[in-house]
Design a protein around this motif. Sequence first.
Motif, mmCIF file in Angstrom:
data_model
loop_
_atom_site.group_PDB
_atom_site.id
_atom_site.type_symbol
_atom_site.label_atom_id
_atom_site.label_comp_id
_atom_site.label_asym_id
_atom_site.label_seq_id
_atom_site.Cartn_x
_atom_site.Cartn_y
_atom_site.Cartn_z
ATOM 1 N N ASP A 78 0.857 -1.195 0.000
ATOM 2 C CA ASP A 78 0.000 0.000 0.000
ATOM 3 C C ASP A 78 0.894 1.247 0.000
ATOM 4 O O ASP A 78 1.919 1.286 0.694
ATOM 5 C CB ASP A 78 -0.889 -0.015 1.252
ATOM 6 N N PRO A 79 0.513 2.271 -0.767
ATOM 7 C CA PRO A 79 1.360 3.471 -0.878
ATOM 8 C C PRO A 79 1.728 4.106 0.463
ATOM 9 O O PRO A 79 2.840 4.635 0.617
ATOM 10 C CB PRO A 79 0.503 4.422 -1.720
ATOM 11 N N ARG A 80 0.838 4.050 1.449
ATOM 12 C CA ARG A 80 1.134 4.671 2.745
ATOM 13 C C ARG A 80 2.213 3.900 3.506
ATOM 14 O O ARG A 80 3.065 4.495 4.172
ATOM 15 C CB ARG A 80 -0.141 4.794 3.579
ATOM 16 N N ILE A 81 2.167 2.566 3.412
ATOM 17 C CA ILE A 81 3.201 1.764 4.074
ATOM 18 C C ILE A 81 4.539 1.949 3.357
ATOM 19 O O ILE A 81 5.588 2.087 3.997
ATOM 20 C CB ILE A 81 2.811 0.272 4.111
ATOM 21 N N LEU A 82 4.507 1.988 2.025
ATOM 22 C CA LEU A 82 5.730 2.187 1.248
ATOM 23 C C LEU A 82 6.364 3.544 1.542
ATOM 24 O O LEU A 82 7.585 3.655 1.680
ATOM 25 C CB LEU A 82 5.422 2.082 -0.250
ATOM 26 N N ALA A 83 5.526 4.579 1.656
ATOM 27 C CA ALA A 83 6.044 5.935 1.901
ATOM 28 C C ALA A 83 6.752 6.035 3.241
ATOM 29 O O ALA A 83 7.731 6.783 3.391
ATOM 30 C CB ALA A 83 4.905 6.940 1.828
ATOM 31 N N LEU A 84 6.266 5.286 4.226
ATOM 32 C CA LEU A 84 6.862 5.331 5.557
ATOM 33 C C LEU A 84 8.102 4.436 5.653
ATOM 34 O O LEU A 84 8.930 4.629 6.550
ATOM 35 C CB LEU A 84 5.814 4.895 6.596
ATOM 36 N N ASN A 85 8.209 3.482 4.728
ATOM 37 C CA ASN A 85 9.319 2.517 4.757
ATOM 38 C C ASN A 85 9.981 2.423 3.379
ATOM 39 O O ASN A 85 9.981 1.360 2.746
ATOM 40 C CB ASN A 85 8.791 1.136 5.180
ATOM 41 N N PRO A 86 10.561 3.527 2.896
ATOM 42 C CA PRO A 86 11.081 3.553 1.521
ATOM 43 C C PRO A 86 12.234 2.600 1.255
ATOM 44 O O PRO A 86 12.457 2.202 0.110
ATOM 45 C CB PRO A 86 11.523 5.014 1.347
ATOM 46 N N SER A 87 12.974 2.215 2.295
ATOM 47 C CA SER A 87 14.139 1.346 2.087
ATOM 48 C C SER A 87 13.795 -0.147 2.143
ATOM 49 O O SER A 87 14.649 -0.994 1.874
ATOM 50 C CB SER A 87 15.208 1.644 3.139
ATOM 51 N N LEU A 88 12.545 -0.468 2.491
ATOM 52 C CA LEU A 88 12.155 -1.870 2.620
ATOM 53 C C LEU A 88 11.501 -2.394 1.340
ATOM 54 O O LEU A 88 10.778 -1.665 0.657
ATOM 55 C CB LEU A 88 11.181 -2.047 3.790
ATOM 56 N N LYS A 89 11.756 -3.662 1.034
ATOM 57 C CA LYS A 89 11.138 -4.308 -0.125
ATOM 58 C C LYS A 89 9.873 -5.029 0.331
ATOM 59 O O LYS A 89 9.895 -6.227 0.653
ATOM 60 C CB LYS A 89 12.125 -5.276 -0.764
ATOM 61 N N LEU A 90 8.778 -4.275 0.384
ATOM 62 C CA LEU A 90 7.505 -4.835 0.835
ATOM 63 C C LEU A 90 6.844 -5.618 -0.299
ATOM 64 O O LEU A 90 6.859 -5.177 -1.452
ATOM 65 C CB LEU A 90 6.589 -3.721 1.328
ATOM 66 N N PRO A 91 6.256 -6.767 0.006
ATOM 67 C CA PRO A 91 5.724 -7.634 -1.052
ATOM 68 C C PRO A 91 4.379 -7.154 -1.608
ATOM 69 O O PRO A 91 3.610 -6.485 -0.925
ATOM 70 C CB PRO A 91 5.550 -8.974 -0.329
ATOM 71 N N ASP A 92 4.139 -7.514 -2.839
ATOM 72 C CA ASP A 92 2.832 -7.322 -3.466
ATOM 73 C C ASP A 92 1.954 -8.489 -3.016
ATOM 74 O O ASP A 92 1.718 -9.452 -3.748
ATOM 75 C CB ASP A 92 2.978 -7.291 -4.980
#
Length: 337
Positions: free
Chosen positions: A140-154
Amino acid sequence: MQFLKHRPLKVFLVFLIAFISTLSLANARDLQGAGASFPADVYYAWVANYRKIEHKNVNYQSIGSGGGIRQVKAHVIDFGASDEALSSANLAKANLYQFPTVIGAIVVAYNLEGIKDGELKLSNEIVSDIFLKKITKWDDPRILALNPSLKLPDAKIFVVHRSDGSGTTYNFSRWLGDISKEWKDVVGVGKSLPWPTGVGAKGNEGVSQILKQTKNTIGYVELSYKVALNLSAARLQDGNLKDYVYPDAKSIALAASGAIFTPDNDFQTSLIAIKKDGAYPITSSTFILLPKHSKRSPKVKEFFKFSFEHSAALTSDMGFLVIPKSVQDKVMDYLKF
């Protein structure tokens, strides 16, 4: 004929053995306690130390705060354990004493491949929206924005929550109610809730096992279960929204330093979302409920007095703080037997 001659003696011996066994079982279960899973590991350690040094037995069952409250009110057990402090009116009606034992934390735990313990940051809004089913994907864009260095899964977020009446749920939902008006209005605060999403599991034990075994999960558990199973915990916003804090001894101690325990209100206090920089926001005390007029209650008092004095060192490795000595003294004076 020889058999008939010795039969009365054999019958007597059978009854004697059965009687001794019954006495031994009664002694082994001299004190019966049940309730919250939040402090269960602490109580198991205290029971073992009490047995080792004093050679006295106490049995504690982790059945959830709701079960502990019901059973102690029904006089099924000698003491109940609850993470939710009962009101003075409720205690008076049930003829119960209430006192705190330890202070601990509830963590938001996750299982994400490649993301280590403490690396994930979650804002108040993100956590509440995940449990409200408004955020359903890890990228989700909000989680990605808060954690830009992490590779969060789709991948879909798999929420895990408690299925039983739980003090851990009460305190977690109390925190969610404090940080989210929508959560408070739609879902509410309580030991059992109409969860908008997720799968339920019994006890901190059940939730922890699903989190350990299933990828892309998120849930809430008491800190000692996170430590025991090596789960990963998110950094959450402190009560002043100034920083993202990890649940460790320092952040929990900061929250606990704001606790005010007094017998005047049966030791009711709340550390949830305490307004202090760097304090972990889901910190909570847990309580013992003790019948006022039971002949067994003085023995329960003796057990907890011993544990405060001789078993406190066993507690810190589990992520708990024992209530301060000044509060312990107040508790012993408050218990009128």
